[in-house]
Design a protein around this motif. Structure first.
Motif, short mmCIF file in Angstrom:
data_model
loop_
_atom_site.label_atom_id
_atom_site.label_comp_id
_atom_site.label_asym_id
_atom_site.label_seq_id
_atom_site.Cartn_x
_atom_site.Cartn_y
_atom_site.Cartn_z
N ASN A 238 0.76 -1.22 0.07
CA ASN A 238 0.00 0.16 0.02
C ASN A 238 0.85 1.26 0.04
O ASN A 238 0.61 2.38 0.52
CB ASN A 238 -1.13 0.04 1.10
N GLN A 239 2.14 1.12 -0.75
CA GLN A 239 2.89 2.31 -0.72
C GLN A 239 3.78 2.27 -2.00
O GLN A 239 4.04 1.28 -2.30
CB GLN A 239 3.68 2.77 0.44
N PHE A 240 4.38 3.32 -2.40
CA PHE A 240 5.17 3.36 -3.47
C PHE A 240 5.89 4.73 -3.26
O PHE A 240 5.61 5.70 -2.81
CB PHE A 240 4.49 3.44 -4.89
N ARG A 241 7.24 4.81 -3.97
CA ARG A 241 8.13 5.68 -3.73
C ARG A 241 8.20 6.44 -5.28
O ARG A 241 8.54 5.77 -6.00
CB ARG A 241 9.39 5.44 -3.18
N PHE A 242 8.09 7.63 -5.40
CA PHE A 242 8.15 8.32 -6.75
C PHE A 242 8.70 9.92 -6.42
O PHE A 242 8.13 10.47 -5.83
CB PHE A 242 6.71 8.34 -7.40
N ASN B 221 11.56 10.84 -5.35
CA ASN B 221 11.94 10.97 -3.69
C ASN B 221 10.82 11.33 -2.77
O ASN B 221 11.27 11.92 -1.65
CB ASN B 221 12.96 12.31 -3.84
N GLN B 222 9.78 10.88 -2.90
CA GLN B 222 8.86 11.00 -1.88
C GLN B 222 7.80 9.69 -1.89
O GLN B 222 7.68 8.90 -2.80
CB GLN B 222 7.58 12.04 -2.50
N THR B 223 7.84 9.12 -0.73
CA THR B 223 6.77 8.03 -0.46
C THR B 223 5.32 8.34 -0.42
O THR B 223 4.97 9.25 0.43
CB THR B 223 7.22 7.19 0.89
N HIS B 224 4.64 7.73 -1.12
CA HIS B 224 2.99 7.80 -0.95
C HIS B 224 2.39 6.55 -0.34
O HIS B 224 2.70 5.48 -0.78
CB HIS B 224 2.62 8.06 -2.49
N VAL B 225 1.38 7.04 0.42
CA VAL B 225 0.81 5.76 1.10
C VAL B 225 -0.78 5.82 0.69
O VAL B 225 -1.41 6.61 0.59
CB VAL B 225 0.93 6.24 2.69
N GLU C 232 -1.52 18.66 -7.77
CA GLU C 232 -0.43 19.52 -7.70
C GLU C 232 1.01 19.13 -8.08
O GLU C 232 1.89 19.97 -8.05
CB GLU C 232 -0.33 20.41 -6.39
N ILE C 233 1.33 17.64 -8.11
CA ILE C 233 2.19 17.16 -8.31
C ILE C 233 2.09 15.99 -9.43
O ILE C 233 0.93 15.49 -9.73
CB ILE C 233 2.90 16.57 -7.06
N ALA C 234 3.31 15.73 -9.99
CA ALA C 234 3.15 14.51 -11.14
C ALA C 234 3.04 13.37 -10.38
O ALA C 234 3.65 13.17 -9.37
CB ALA C 234 4.39 14.62 -12.05
N LEU C 235 2.28 12.41 -11.09
CA LEU C 235 2.17 10.94 -10.42
C LEU C 235 2.15 10.11 -11.59
O LEU C 235 1.56 10.36 -12.53
CB LEU C 235 0.90 10.91 -9.30
N PRO C 236 2.21 8.80 -11.26
CA PRO C 236 2.08 7.79 -12.40
C PRO C 236 0.63 7.48 -12.31
O PRO C 236 -0.05 7.06 -11.43
CB PRO C 236 2.75 6.57 -11.87
N PHE C 237 0.08 7.44 -13.55
CA PHE C 237 -1.23 6.73 -13.77
C PHE C 237 -1.52 5.64 -14.81
O PHE C 237 -0.60 5.60 -15.49
CB PHE C 237 -2.03 8.23 -14.50
N GLY C 238 -2.74 5.09 -14.70
CA GLY C 238 -2.90 3.91 -15.56
C GLY C 238 -4.32 3.71 -15.64
O GLY C 238 -5.37 4.29 -14.96
N LEU D 131 8.27 1.62 -13.97
CA LEU D 131 6.82 1.86 -13.32
C LEU D 131 5.70 0.95 -14.16
O LEU D 131 4.73 1.10 -14.03
CB LEU D 131 6.31 3.25 -13.62
N GLY D 132 6.16 -0.26 -14.51
CA GLY D 132 5.43 -1.19 -15.34
C GLY D 132 4.43 -0.60 -16.13
O GLY D 132 3.37 -1.23 -16.54
N LYS D 133 5.04 0.53 -16.78
CA LYS D 133 4.34 1.17 -18.20
C LYS D 133 3.21 2.03 -17.49
O LYS D 133 2.44 2.52 -18.36
CB LYS D 133 3.88 -0.06 -18.97
N LEU D 134 3.30 2.33 -16.28
CA LEU D 134 2.25 3.43 -16.04
C LEU D 134 2.64 4.77 -16.55
O LEU D 134 4.21 4.58 -16.92
CB LEU D 134 2.33 3.60 -14.39
#
Length: 279
Positions: free
Chosen positions: A51-55, A57-61, A132-138, A254-257
Motif C-alpha cells: 500500500n505504498q510506492f516511492r516516486f 523522492n517522495q513516499t506515497h501511502v 499539484e504534483i506529477a504522479l504515475p497513472f494508468g 513503473l510497469g508502463k504506468l
C-alpha cells in the motif's frame, strides 16, 4: 440506471461505480449479469504492494478501500458515483472527480464514454491529473464474461507473470501451455489470476453453446491484460485490458504506468463486436 439499446445490443449502466450491469446481444448476455458486468479502472488498476510506492523522492501511502482486501484495490472509480453528463439511446458520457485524501494521493477527473453502434460496444476512458504534483497513472477495464464448459479464448501475449502472496505479480517468463491463448484455448480448471504482457490488442471469446462470439480490440495504450478465473466460481472469468502491470508503481519502468504532470491527460478505449458464431 442508464439504458442503451438498438436492434442488437442492450446495455445497462449504473452511475454508481460507472459500471456496466448487463449487456446482451439479441437477448443473450455477453457480460455476466449484475451485480457487476464491467467497471473502469482509474487512476490505475489492481494492487500496490505494501500500500505504498516511492516516486521522485517522495513516499506515497494508500489505504485499503474495501472490507475484503488489505490492499487498496482497482482505484476509486469503481466504488464512487459518476455524474451523467450526456445521454442518448446509444451513448452516455459519465464524469467522476476525485480529491486527494488520507486514502490516496491522487486528484483527478475521469470521463467514461459508453456507446453502441449496431453490434459493437465501445468503451472509452480518460483521466486528467488535477493534483499539484506529477504522479504515475494508468487505465483499464474489468469486464466479467460468462464462462461455459466450451468457452474458449484467443488473446496473444509474449510474457506471463506468475502470482505471489497478496495477488501480486511475481516473476515474468514464458506463457505456460495451459494459459497460452496465441490460438484458441479453454481456461484451465484451476485458480487463475495472472498478468500478461506484450498483448497485440486483439482477442476473441467464443461461446459455442450460445452460438455467440466477441471480437475484442484495444488501443495501443493497452499492451497488458489480466485474466482472473477463480476455481470456486466457474460461471465467469475476467479478461482485463490494462495500460500497465499490476503493482507497476514498484516495478522497473513503473510497469508502463504513465507519468502525468498537473493538467496532463491519458485516454484509451476498447471495443467489443458481438456476432453469431459461423459454422
Amino acid at each position: 440506471m442508464v439504458r442503451l439499446g438498438n436492434s442488437e445490443l442492450n446495455v445497462q449502466i449504473n452511475p454508481q461505480g460507472g459500471c456496466l450491469m448487463a449487456a446482451t446481444f439479441c437477448g443473450k448476455p455477453f457480460l455476466k449479469p449484475a451485480p457487476v458486468g464491467c467497471f473502469p479502472l482509474v487512476p490505475f488498476g489492481n494492487r500496490v504492494a505494501g500500500n505504498q510506492f516511492r516516486f521522485r523522492n517522495q513516499t506515497h501511502v494508500l489505504k485499503p478501500n474495501t472490507k475484503d482486501d488489505p490492499l487498496y484495490l482497482h482505484g476509486d472509480g469503481w466504488l464512487a458515483p459518476w455524474l451523467v453528463v450526456e445521454e442518448s439511446q446509444t451513448h452516455v458520457r459519465l464524469a467522476y472527480e476525485h480529491q486527494a485524501s488520507h486514502q490516496s494521493p491522487y486528484s483527478y477527473r475521469a470521463v467514461q464514454i459508453v456507446s453502441i453502434n449496431g453490434n459493437t460496444l465501445n468503451l472509452g476512458l480518460s483521466v486528467e491529473n488535477r493534483g499539484e504534483i506529477a504522479l504515475p497513472f494508468g487505465l483499464g477495464f474489468h469486464p466479467f464474461f460468462p464462462r461455459t464448459p466450451q468457452t474458449r479464448l484467443r488473446a496473444p501475449a509474449r510474457l506471463f507473470w506468475s502470482e505471489k502472496t497478496g495477488h501480486l505479480p511475481d516473476t515474468a517468463g514464458p506463457v505456460p501451455d495451459d494459459l497460452n491463448f496465441a490460438a484458441f484455448n479453454h481456461l484451465p480448471d484451476r485458480w487463475v489470476n495472472n498478468a500478461f504482457a506484450g498483448w497485440d490488442g486483439t482477442a476473441q471469446i467464443d461461446w459455442p453453446e450460445a452460438r455467440m462470439t466477441a471480437a475484442i480490440s484495444g488501443d495501443a495504450l493497452f499492451p497488458h491484460y489480466v485474466i482472473y478465473a477463480p476455481e470456486d466460481q466457474i460461471d465467469f472469468f475476467c479478461f482485463e485490458p490494462m495500460s500497465h502491470l499490476p503493482n507497476g508503481h514498484n516495478l522497473p519502468e513503473l510497469g508502463k504506468l504513465t507519468i502525468l504532470k498537473p493538467g496532463d491527460k491519458l485516454s484509451g478505449g476498447i471495443t467489443l463486436r458481438i456476432d453469431e458464431m459461423r459454422d
